[in-house]
Design a protein around this motif. Structure first.
Motif, PDB file in Angstrom:
ATOM      1  N   ILE A   9      13.542 -21.789  30.304  1.00 21.72           N
ATOM      2  CA  ILE A   9      12.522 -20.977  29.659  1.00 21.72           C
ATOM      3  C   ILE A   9      11.386 -21.917  29.259  1.00 21.72           C
ATOM      4  O   ILE A   9      11.624 -22.977  28.685  1.00 21.72           O
ATOM      5  N   ALA A  10      10.161 -21.546  29.656  1.00 27.26           N
ATOM      6  CA  ALA A  10       9.011 -22.424  29.417  1.00 27.26           C
ATOM      7  C   ALA A  10       7.726 -21.621  29.476  1.00 27.26           C
ATOM      8  O   ALA A  10       7.689 -20.512  29.993  1.00 27.26           O
ATOM      9  N   SER A  11       6.686 -22.231  28.976  1.00 29.33           N
ATOM     10  CA  SER A  11       5.332 -21.715  29.106  1.00 29.33           C
ATOM     11  C   SER A  11       4.556 -22.746  29.910  1.00 29.33           C
ATOM     12  O   SER A  11       4.569 -23.934  29.564  1.00 29.33           O
ATOM     13  N   ALA A  12       3.909 -22.310  30.996  1.00 33.45           N
ATOM     14  CA  ALA A  12       3.207 -23.250  31.873  1.00 33.45           C
ATOM     15  C   ALA A  12       1.845 -22.683  32.263  1.00 33.45           C
ATOM     16  O   ALA A  12       1.704 -21.496  32.524  1.00 33.45           O
ATOM     17  N   ASP A  13       0.854 -23.574  32.328  1.00 30.20           N
ATOM     18  CA  ASP A  13      -0.482 -23.144  32.742  1.00 30.20           C
ATOM     19  C   ASP A  13      -0.557 -23.081  34.271  1.00 30.20           C
ATOM     20  O   ASP A  13       0.454 -23.284  34.958  1.00 30.20           O
ATOM     21  N   ILE A  14      -1.724 -22.819  34.816  1.00 28.54           N
ATOM     22  CA  ILE A  14      -1.831 -22.641  36.269  1.00 28.54           C
ATOM     23  C   ILE A  14      -1.553 -23.926  37.044  1.00 28.54           C
ATOM     24  O   ILE A  14      -1.217 -23.872  38.211  1.00 28.54           O
ATOM     25  N   GLY A  32       2.730 -29.369  28.300  1.00 31.10           N
ATOM     26  CA  GLY A  32       2.471 -30.000  27.020  1.00 31.10           C
ATOM     27  C   GLY A  32       1.487 -31.136  27.107  1.00 31.10           C
ATOM     28  O   GLY A  32       1.136 -31.611  28.190  1.00 31.10           O
ATOM     29  N   ARG A  33       1.050 -31.562  25.929  1.00 31.90           N
ATOM     30  CA  ARG A  33       0.149 -32.711  25.827  1.00 31.90           C
ATOM     31  C   ARG A  33       0.355 -33.337  24.456  1.00 31.90           C
ATOM     32  O   ARG A  33       0.317 -32.649  23.441  1.00 31.90           O
ATOM     33  N   GLY A  34       0.604 -34.650  24.459  1.00 31.00           N
ATOM     34  CA  GLY A  34       0.768 -35.364  23.200  1.00 31.00           C
ATOM     35  C   GLY A  34       1.907 -34.860  22.338  1.00 31.00           C
ATOM     36  O   GLY A  34       1.816 -34.884  21.120  1.00 31.00           O
ATOM     37  N   GLY A  35       2.968 -34.385  22.964  1.00 27.00           N
ATOM     38  CA  GLY A  35       4.121 -33.897  22.221  1.00 27.00           C
ATOM     39  C   GLY A  35       3.961 -32.505  21.645  1.00 27.00           C
ATOM     40  O   GLY A  35       4.776 -32.062  20.838  1.00 27.00           O
ATOM     41  N   GLU A  36       2.923 -31.800  22.061  1.00 26.06           N
ATOM     42  CA  GLU A  36       2.659 -30.447  21.559  1.00 26.06           C
ATOM     43  C   GLU A  36       2.608 -29.462  22.723  1.00 26.06           C
ATOM     44  O   GLU A  36       2.307 -29.842  23.852  1.00 26.06           O
ATOM     45  N   ILE A  87       9.397 -17.890  32.880  1.00 30.82           N
ATOM     46  CA  ILE A  87       8.188 -18.671  32.699  1.00 30.82           C
ATOM     47  C   ILE A  87       7.046 -17.788  32.207  1.00 30.82           C
ATOM     48  O   ILE A  87       6.710 -16.789  32.841  1.00 30.82           O
ATOM     49  N   THR A  88       6.467 -18.179  31.084  1.00 34.28           N
ATOM     50  CA  THR A  88       5.241 -17.543  30.630  1.00 34.28           C
ATOM     51  C   THR A  88       4.111 -18.271  31.330  1.00 34.28           C
ATOM     52  O   THR A  88       3.886 -19.456  31.090  1.00 34.28           O
ATOM     53  N   ARG A  89       3.463 -17.598  32.269  1.00 36.53           N
ATOM     54  CA  ARG A  89       2.380 -18.202  33.051  1.00 36.53           C
ATOM     55  C   ARG A  89       1.059 -17.945  32.357  1.00 36.53           C
ATOM     56  O   ARG A  89       0.615 -16.809  32.256  1.00 36.53           O
ATOM     57  N   VAL A  90       0.445 -19.004  31.866  1.00 37.74           N
ATOM     58  CA  VAL A  90      -0.834 -18.927  31.176  1.00 37.74           C
ATOM     59  C   VAL A  90      -1.931 -19.134  32.208  1.00 37.74           C
ATOM     60  O   VAL A  90      -1.932 -20.131  32.937  1.00 37.74           O
ATOM     61  N   GLU A  91      -2.834 -18.179  32.282  1.00 39.92           N
ATOM     62  CA  GLU A  91      -3.902 -18.216  33.280  1.00 39.92           C
ATOM     63  C   GLU A  91      -5.071 -19.074  32.785  1.00 39.92           C
ATOM     64  O   GLU A  91      -6.184 -18.594  32.594  1.00 39.92           O
ATOM     65  N   ALA A  92      -4.786 -20.336  32.561  1.00 40.29           N
ATOM     66  CA  ALA A  92      -5.782 -21.302  32.116  1.00 40.29           C
ATOM     67  C   ALA A  92      -5.330 -22.672  32.594  1.00 40.29           C
ATOM     68  O   ALA A  92      -4.173 -22.855  32.969  1.00 40.29           O
ATOM     69  N   MET A  93      -6.251 -23.605  32.573  1.00 36.87           N
ATOM     70  CA  MET A  93      -5.934 -24.978  32.984  1.00 36.87           C
ATOM     71  C   MET A  93      -6.252 -25.886  31.812  1.00 36.87           C
ATOM     72  O   MET A  93      -7.297 -25.753  31.185  1.00 36.87           O
ATOM     73  N   SER A  94      -5.337 -26.791  31.526  1.00 39.61           N
ATOM     74  CA  SER A  94      -5.551 -27.722  30.427  1.00 39.61           C
ATOM     75  C   SER A  94      -5.280 -29.146  30.915  1.00 39.61           C
ATOM     76  O   SER A  94      -4.825 -29.348  32.030  1.00 39.61           O
ATOM     77  N   GLU A  95      -5.548 -30.092  30.055  1.00 44.43           N
ATOM     78  CA  GLU A  95      -5.296 -31.495  30.381  1.00 44.43           C
ATOM     79  C   GLU A  95      -3.890 -31.870  29.927  1.00 44.43           C
ATOM     80  O   GLU A  95      -3.708 -32.643  28.985  1.00 44.43           O
ATOM     81  N   HIS A 113      -4.279 -13.097  24.485  1.00 45.15           N
ATOM     82  CA  HIS A 113      -4.288 -13.466  23.071  1.00 45.15           C
ATOM     83  C   HIS A 113      -5.432 -14.444  22.848  1.00 45.15           C
ATOM     84  O   HIS A 113      -5.460 -15.511  23.466  1.00 45.15           O
ATOM     85  N   ASN A 114      -6.366 -14.064  21.987  1.00 43.13           N
ATOM     86  CA  ASN A 114      -7.532 -14.928  21.698  1.00 43.13           C
ATOM     87  C   ASN A 114      -8.221 -15.402  22.972  1.00 43.13           C
ATOM     88  O   ASN A 114      -8.581 -16.581  23.095  1.00 43.13           O
ATOM     89  N   GLY A 115      -8.360 -14.502  23.932  1.00 42.90           N
ATOM     90  CA  GLY A 115      -9.056 -14.830  25.167  1.00 42.90           C
ATOM     91  C   GLY A 115      -8.229 -15.562  26.200  1.00 42.90           C
ATOM     92  O   GLY A 115      -8.717 -15.883  27.283  1.00 42.90           O
ATOM     93  N   VAL A 116      -6.969 -15.850  25.893  1.00 42.07           N
ATOM     94  CA  VAL A 116      -6.080 -16.526  26.848  1.00 42.07           C
ATOM     95  C   VAL A 116      -5.193 -15.475  27.501  1.00 42.07           C
ATOM     96  O   VAL A 116      -4.455 -14.763  26.819  1.00 42.07           O
TER      97      VAL A 116
END
Length: 161
Positions: free
Chosen positions: A4-9, A14-18, A115-123, A148-151
């Motif tokens: 079970i995870a949340s992942a962007d496109i 994660g980044r920096g332990g968050e 998988i929660t697929r987040v339709e955004a790209m992050s670093e 949620h909040n534009g995401v």
């Protein structure tokens, strides 16, 4: 076993332990899916939890070569040790919850991925294996798109072929 995870496109998790995104619906989904079940995580994921403590109302197993004991959790040194420990537990009651190396190490033992697929790209500096590109996995369920909040995000279930 399940992932079970949340992942962007880009399959960043994660980044920096968050976590990359804090989406209340995703947090509720995670809690609903894992409460009363067994969760498997690594040391860094454990320390990223509130108070650095195991999750309540779950059996917590920590995969770590550096920790010897954790109050409220069981510590295993290898994926094979976890598999042996859980051999009598129902597979659908076991969830791998991170991080990157634990997902990678436990993937061969898993047959379902939520998988929660987040339709955004992050670093992101941590990633999940791209299940869309894997010939061993297929999508068996997709929720509608939510926001949620534009995401924008959706809940996707993958099964091992």
């Amino acid at each position: 076993m399940n992932i079970i995870a949340s992942a962007d496109i880009g399959w960043g998790i994660g980044r920096g332990g968050e976590l990359l995104y804090h989406i209340p619906e995703d947090m509720r989904y995670f809690k609903e899916m894992t409460t009363g079940k067994t969760v498997i995580m690594g040391r860094a994921t454990l320390f990223s939890l509130p108070g650095g403590k195991p999750l309540p109302k779950r059996r917590n197993i920590i995969l770590s070569t550096t920790l010897d004991e954790v109050e409220g959790a069981e510590v295993c040194k290898t994926p094979a040790e976890i598999a042996a420990l859980l051999k009598d537990e129902k597979s659908e009651d076991i969830f791998v919850i991170g991080g990157e190396s634990v997902y990678r190490d436990m993937l061969p033992f898993c047959d379902t991925a939520y998988i929660t697929r987040v339709e955004a790209m992050s670093e992101a500096d941590r990633h999940l294996v791209n299940l869309d590109d894997s010939p061993d996995w297929e999508v068996v369920r997709r929720s509608p798109m939510y926001a949620h909040n534009g995401v924008c995000f959706k809940f996707v279930t993958y099964k091992r072929k």
